[in-house]
Scaffold this motif. Structure first.
Motif, PDB file in Angstrom:
ATOM      1  N   GLU A 185       0.832  -1.204   0.000  1.00 22.57           N
ATOM      2  CA  GLU A 185       0.000   0.000   0.000  1.00 22.57           C
ATOM      3  C   GLU A 185       0.866   1.253   0.000  1.00 22.57           C
ATOM      4  OE1 GLU A 185      -3.507   2.181   2.645  1.00 22.57           O
ATOM      5  OE2 GLU A 185      -2.966   0.087   3.054  1.00 22.57           O
ATOM      6  N   ALA A 186       1.929   1.252   0.788  1.00 24.43           N
ATOM      7  CA  ALA A 186       2.803   2.425   0.863  1.00 24.43           C
ATOM      8  C   ALA A 186       3.479   2.698  -0.475  1.00 24.43           C
ATOM      9  CB  ALA A 186       3.849   2.216   1.957  1.00 24.43           C
ATOM     10  N   TYR A 187       3.964   1.659  -1.155  1.00 19.15           N
ATOM     11  CA  TYR A 187       4.619   1.859  -2.446  1.00 19.15           C
ATOM     12  C   TYR A 187       3.609   2.253  -3.528  1.00 19.15           C
ATOM     13  CZ  TYR A 187       9.311   0.534  -1.055  1.00 19.15           C
ATOM     14  OH  TYR A 187      10.560   0.524  -0.483  1.00 19.15           O
ATOM     15  N   SER A 188       2.404   1.739  -3.440  1.00 15.42           N
ATOM     16  CA  SER A 188       1.359   2.145  -4.385  1.00 15.42           C
ATOM     17  C   SER A 188       1.051   3.627  -4.232  1.00 15.42           C
ATOM     18  CB  SER A 188       0.096   1.308  -4.162  1.00 15.42           C
ATOM     19  OG  SER A 188       0.331  -0.052  -4.462  1.00 15.42           O
ATOM     20  N   ARG A 189       0.969   4.100  -2.999  1.00 15.69           N
ATOM     21  CA  ARG A 189       0.724   5.523  -2.758  1.00 15.69           C
ATOM     22  C   ARG A 189       1.891   6.369  -3.266  1.00 15.69           C
ATOM     23  NH1 ARG A 189      -0.968   3.912   2.519  1.00 15.69           N
ATOM     24  NH2 ARG A 189       1.033   4.732   3.320  1.00 15.69           N
ATOM     25  N   ALA A 192       1.761   6.537  -7.074  1.00 18.34           N
ATOM     26  CA  ALA A 192       0.669   7.406  -7.512  1.00 18.34           C
ATOM     27  C   ALA A 192       1.053   8.877  -7.347  1.00 18.34           C
ATOM     28  CB  ALA A 192      -0.598   7.088  -6.729  1.00 18.34           C
ATOM     29  N   ALA A 193       1.727   9.185  -6.241  1.00 20.95           N
ATOM     30  CA  ALA A 193       2.159  10.559  -6.008  1.00 20.95           C
ATOM     31  C   ALA A 193       3.249  10.973  -6.990  1.00 20.95           C
ATOM     32  CB  ALA A 193       2.653  10.710  -4.570  1.00 20.95           C
TER      33      ALA A 193
END
Length: 232
Positions: A185-189, A192-193
């Motif tokens: 989840e952290a790497y996906s965020r 995306a950023a």
């Protein structure tokens, strides 16, 4: 293992998506530039640890997987064949992109993969098969050891050297290696950023790009672009 060549799709080296992607990976296979700053709130050290393979191969979508050249085949012949193929084929729409986790790997993929894209990829795979050296028994054993390939994918390894071709093909541009579940989840965020609107933009497969691994384990280098200029 001798040098290998791969036929990829990658955006132009001046394209904003390419520039953002090489900054994410920390290495530009075209210019050789190295980036050491944090990305999307993730430290460079952490991102390096989670993209070792992705960074070595370079930002791309695999069309014809890395291959040693068949006996008697030369790099110049492959380059000439790519130039001829590109001159005879029109660009193919990839469509809108999306960020996804593919078996734990973070990647950019088409929101919807079209039949036209699937057919084009198959034409490349089969059209350049004469350049691929046959898979050795040792290489086959290494690839299959501990794998979970289907019978069809094993058949494709035996006939075309790679399991994810023809109807098994899924265009994807890998951003990380397989991530621990606790970090996905952290790497996906972060991705995306970092990519912003580029992660969902409309994209064309407008070129084939030849990448080169000069020796086993070396980082792949972007050798040349072959822009698709033919008529549909």
């Amino acid at each position: 293992m001798p040098q290998r060549f791969a036929i990829y799709y990658a955006p132009a080296a001046t394209d904003p998506l390419w520039l953002k992607a090489v900054e994410w990976h920390g290495r530009d296979p075209f210019s050789g530039e190295v980036f050491e700053t944090a990305v999307g709130g993730v430290t460079r050290e952490a991102l390096f640890a989670r993209s070792i393979s992705a960074r070595r191969y370079g930002f791309h979508a695999t069309i014809k997987a890395p291959m040693s050249l068949a006996e008697g085949r030369m790099q110049a012949e492959l380059e000439a064949a790519l130039a001829g193929f590109a001159a005879a084929h029109a660009p193919v729409a990839i469509g809108a992109l999306k960020l996804v986790l593919l078996e734990g790997f973070l990647a950019l993929v088409p929101a919807v993969q079209s039949a036209e894209l699937l057919a084009f990829a198959a034409e490349v795979v089969e059209g350049f098969e004469a350049f691929r050296a046959a898979t050795s028994p040792a290489e086959r054993e290494r690839r299959l050891k501990g794998s979970h390939y289907s019978e069809r994918q094993i058949e494709l390894i035996d006939t075309l050297g790679y399991p994810y071709v023809l109807e098994q093909f899924q265009l994807h541009m890998t951003l990380t290696d397989r991530l621990p579940e606790s970090e996905r989840e952290a790497y996906s965020r972060a991705a995306a950023a970092h990519f912003g609107a580029l992660a969902t933009r409309e994209t064309m497969l407008d070129r084939l790009v030849l990448f080169h691994e000069p020796e086993a384990g070396a980082p792949f280098v972007r050798l040349g672009d072959y822009v698709l200029s033919g008529k549909a």
